[in-house]
Design an enzyme around this catalytic site. Structure first.
Site, short mmCIF file in Angstrom:
data_model
loop_
_atom_site.label_atom_id
_atom_site.label_comp_id
_atom_site.label_asym_id
_atom_site.label_seq_id
_atom_site.Cartn_x
_atom_site.Cartn_y
_atom_site.Cartn_z
N LYS A 116 53.66 -50.09 102.12
CA LYS A 116 54.73 -50.56 102.04
C LYS A 116 54.28 -52.26 101.90
CE LYS A 116 57.60 -47.93 104.41
NZ LYS A 116 59.29 -47.42 104.02
N GLU A 200 60.90 -56.93 108.41
CA GLU A 200 61.70 -57.59 107.24
C GLU A 200 63.13 -57.88 107.73
OE1 GLU A 200 62.73 -54.06 104.69
OE2 GLU A 200 60.37 -54.79 103.88
N HIS A 235 68.05 -43.32 109.55
CA HIS A 235 67.28 -43.76 107.91
C HIS A 235 67.51 -42.80 106.96
CE1 HIS A 235 67.20 -48.06 110.22
NE2 HIS A 235 67.07 -47.30 110.47
N ARG A 297 57.28 -39.39 93.32
CA ARG A 297 57.50 -37.86 93.44
C ARG A 297 58.66 -38.02 92.93
NH1 ARG A 297 60.97 -38.48 97.83
NH2 ARG A 297 59.69 -39.92 99.35
P1 ADP Z 1 61.71 -44.61 105.25
O1 ADP Z 1 60.18 -44.60 104.05
O2 ADP Z 1 60.35 -44.37 106.22
O3 ADP Z 1 62.33 -44.01 104.44
P2 ADP Z 1 62.77 -47.21 104.03
O4 ADP Z 1 62.38 -48.87 103.76
O5 ADP Z 1 62.40 -45.96 102.56
O6 ADP Z 1 62.08 -46.03 104.67
O7 ADP Z 1 63.82 -47.08 104.33
C1 ADP Z 1 65.19 -45.87 105.11
C2 ADP Z 1 66.30 -46.83 105.09
O8 ADP Z 1 66.04 -48.08 106.36
C3 ADP Z 1 66.66 -47.57 104.14
O9 ADP Z 1 67.88 -46.52 103.27
C4 ADP Z 1 68.02 -48.38 104.39
O10 ADP Z 1 69.23 -48.07 105.44
C5 ADP Z 1 66.88 -49.11 105.44
N1 ADP Z 1 66.79 -50.45 105.75
C6 ADP Z 1 65.48 -50.73 105.44
N2 ADP Z 1 64.84 -51.94 104.91
C7 ADP Z 1 66.01 -52.66 105.66
C8 ADP Z 1 66.46 -53.36 105.85
N3 ADP Z 1 66.00 -54.64 104.99
N4 ADP Z 1 67.48 -54.03 106.42
C9 ADP Z 1 69.07 -52.70 106.35
N5 ADP Z 1 68.91 -51.70 106.06
C10 ADP Z 1 67.40 -51.54 105.41
#
Ligand code: ADP
Length: 646
Positions: A116, A200, A235, A297
């Site tokens: 990431k 973040e 999540h 993917r």
């Molecule tokens: P993973 O790869 O583990 O799925 P992501 O980075 O895709 O993690 O984030 C998964 C979920 O977490 C997102 O869909 C969102 O709901 C929440 N999320 C991620 N980043 C943030 C953020 N900066 N603020 C609020 N919610 C977040």
């Protein structure tokens, strides 16, 4: 030209890929672990080869073995599905070196997006907005804590190697930071072997909106619009839809372009998804969306995009893998109606969504929706893999039409055996905020009590089941007596009488007073009044026991055997059992420790999720039978608490 395709996956996605491959006239080759030797994807493929024992490291993740099978079987290409090897850059390259087509992007593109922090770096350079925070190399605790402070609480700590919501913790204030960092690191280390973190800003009213992109080897990149995946629990996505409620044409074009730019920036090929987090406060806007990550993917939720765009994304993947141009240009793609997908899982919303494994006594889906599944009646939900049973996808001209169709399909689905989240999904479909399109990723957590209420009148369901059990018993007895004997008649010699029956209802002993009146059998409540059995409930007979199922809610009724009566979770006798098959990953007590009711005792990791086990009573830990790292079976004793005042 691909003529034979090996599918390096299992479950619904393997079956889904086989379906398209077959329609394209390809020979399909499945692989399987010992746990999946009789699985549906094996039955559906033209050929199938064994990989090894059930654990994924010994089966579905064995790159060398999969490649060898592919070669020996004469496959031209390998489709990795999602999960497993789908985002493994080394595997993509191994395939290329072996002259095998990997149905996915080049290794470099996977690698660029794999972490990431690096992905955010690349996106920033390509002019795609990213969430404010810190994604640099320095990793010491104090430094990260300072960065969290500078970013401004609340923040999210995220594993750079993370996925599926693992290794991620929300931190609301500085005092919670250290513990959260610790937990996130531990989870990330055990899941990904990498405990590097980024920080973040936590977006206040976050919506998860992702763009489906597609690129070929001829420099064409298009997007197939957005999906809204804001309904999440821990999540993880629960219900996904396309298009996103409240999305304007302008913003769609802006986000679509950003996603295509992201794909171009890494030399992308094939199907990919660019995930954005969108600040939903005050509606969607062009200055309120940020790149989160790119999944290199096919996604679980790809069917909603297929239904609104009238495309088969697996077919597109195979065409691109063949070196063909994308079948459509951006201007030829348009949105048709609305689609919603629900992920049906073998998990119990009543026990914090503990996965529920076992044999599926009945799997029955209604018509009117698309069903992507990897199981049928008689199959198993094994503890080794993701416990998804099926995806139900509804499509209609309007969002309301799609949600109504999905709700109806959920109500009419019958899964007997493992517990499912069906009633939870049906509740979600009806939730007023979701219906109104006014929701963010917090909706499920904020409404958990309402959503996990399975509804239905327990007494009426139990009455149904009791009557079915009594009738079954009568039939069994009737087979044992002479035809014509008064004992063979169920009318108790013409009179009315009552008898008390004892059954195990979902593992708990339960007595029912049953009234026989001629051919009529009824169950009485404590006042002696007849209980009206639940109308429309389905009875599924699974030999020794039965299931009563109504609108996704399931109860299991079985004969009472004294020793099987549940002091099940050990609440009363102080025995604390391991709730599920899994590995002990933390232990908070030692023998002799005093604990209060509700104290954390240990955590078990199963199916990649952590489950905390808390003390059912106060007392002294007297028999500790587990240690960190132990692999424990479901229901085995973890420790004992001698009751005492504490
Ligand atoms: P993973 O790869 O583990 O799925 P992501 O980075 O895709 O993690 O984030 C998964 C979920 O977490 C997102 O869909 C969102 O709901 C929440 N999320 C991620 N980043 C943030 C953020 N900066 N603020 C609020 N919610 C977040």
């Amino acid at each position: 030209m691909i003529k034979s395709l090996l599918i390096a996956n299992r479950g619904e996605i393997a079956c889904r890929i086989i379906r398209t491959a077959r329609a394209m006239g390809l020979r399909t080759i499945a692989v399987y672990s010992d746990a999946d030797a009789n699985a549906l994807h094996v039955r559906e493929a033209d050929e199938a080869f064994r990989l090894g024992p059930a654990p994924v490291a010994e089966s579905y993740l064995r790159t060398g073995r999969i490649l060898k099978i592919a070669k020996d079987a004469g496959a031209d290409a390998i489709h990795p599905g999602y999960g497993f090897l789908s985002e493994n850059a080394d595997f993509a390259e191994l395939c290329a070196e072996a002259g095998m087509i990997f149905v996915g992007p080049p290794g470099d593109a996977i690698r660029a997006m794999g972490l990431k922090d690096k992905a955010k770096e690349i996106m920033q350079q390509a002019g795609v907005p990213v969430v404010p925070g810190y994604h640099g190399q320095k990793q010491d605790d104090e430094f990260l804590k300072r960065k969290a402070y500078e970013t401004g609480y609340p923040v999210l700590i995220k594993a750079v190697a993370g996925g599926g919501g693992k290794g991620m913790r929300r931190v609301n204030k500085a005092i919670e930071f250290d513990a959260a960092l610790d937990a996130a690191r531990r989870e990330a280390q055990s899941s990904f072997g990498n405990d590097r973190m980024l920080i973040e800003k936590f977006i206040a009213s976050p919506r998860h909106i992702e763009i489906q992109v597609f690129a070929d080897n001829h420099k064409n990149v298009v997007h197939l619009f957005e999906r809204d995946c804001s309904l999440q629990r821990r999540h993880q996505k629960v219900i996904e839809e396309a298009p996103a409620p409240g999305m304007s044409e302008e913003l769609r074009a802006i986000m679509g372009k950003a996603a295509c730019d992201a794909a171009r920036a890494v030399g992308y090929q094939g199907a990919g998804t660019v995930e954005f987090i969108v600040d939903g406060e005050g509606g969607l806007s062009a200055d309120g969306f940020y790149f989160m990550e790119m999944n290199t993917r096919l996604q679980v939720e790809h069917p909603v995009s297929e239904l609104i765009s009238g495309t088969d994304l697996v077919e597109w993947q195979l065409q691109v893998a063949n070196g063909e141009e994308l079948p459509k240009t951006q201007s030829e793609l348009e949105i048709n109606g609305h689609a919603v997908e629900a992920r049906v899982y073998a998990e119990d919303p009543a026990t914090e969504f503990l996965p529920s494994t076992g044999s599926l006594a009945l799997v029955d889906f209604p018509d009117g929706v698309r069903v992507d599944t990897g199981v049928e009646t008689g199959d198993e939900i094994s503890p080794f893999y993701d416990p998804m049973i099926a995806k139900l996808i509804a499509h209609s001209d309007t969002r309301k039409g799609a949600l109504d169709a999905l709700k109806k399909a959920l109500d009419e689905t019958t899964i007997a055996g493992p517990k499912t989240n069906i009633s939870f999904l049906a509740n979600l479909c009806e939730h007023p905020q979701f219906r109104a399109g006014k929701f963010d990723t917090g909706l499920i957590d904020e409404n958990l009590d309402v959503l996990t209420n399975a509804g239905g009148d327990s007494a009426a369901l139990i009455a149904c089941g009791t009557i079915a059990m009594v009738k079954k018993e009568q039939e069994r007895l009737a087979r044992k007596v002479q035809p014509g004997s008064p004992w063979a008649i169920n009318d108790s010699f013409g009179g009315v009488r009552t008898l008390t029956y004892k059954y195990l209802v979902d593992g708990e002993a339960c007595s029912s007073v049953v009234r026989f009146d001629g051919e009529n059998i009824g169950v009485l409540d404590v006042q002696g009044k007849l209980i009206t059995p639940a109308g429309g409930a389905k009875i599924v007979d699974a030999n020794s026991h039965i299931f009563v199922i109504l609108r996704g809610r399931q109860i299991k009724i079985e004969p009472y055997v004294a020793s099987s009566a549940a002091s099940s979770n050990g609440a009363s006798d102080g025995m604390v059992r391991v709730p599920m098959h899994g590995k002990i990953i933390s232990l908070s007590v030692e023998e002799g420790d005093e604990v209060d009711e509700g104290d954390l005792l240990f955590a078990v990791e199963a199916m990649k999720m952590e489950h905390a086990v808390i003390a059912p009573i106060a007392g002294i830990v007297s028999e500790l039978a587990i240690a960190i790292g132990d692999q424990m079976g479901e229901g085995t004793i973890g420790l004992k608490i001698e009751a005492g005042e504490s």
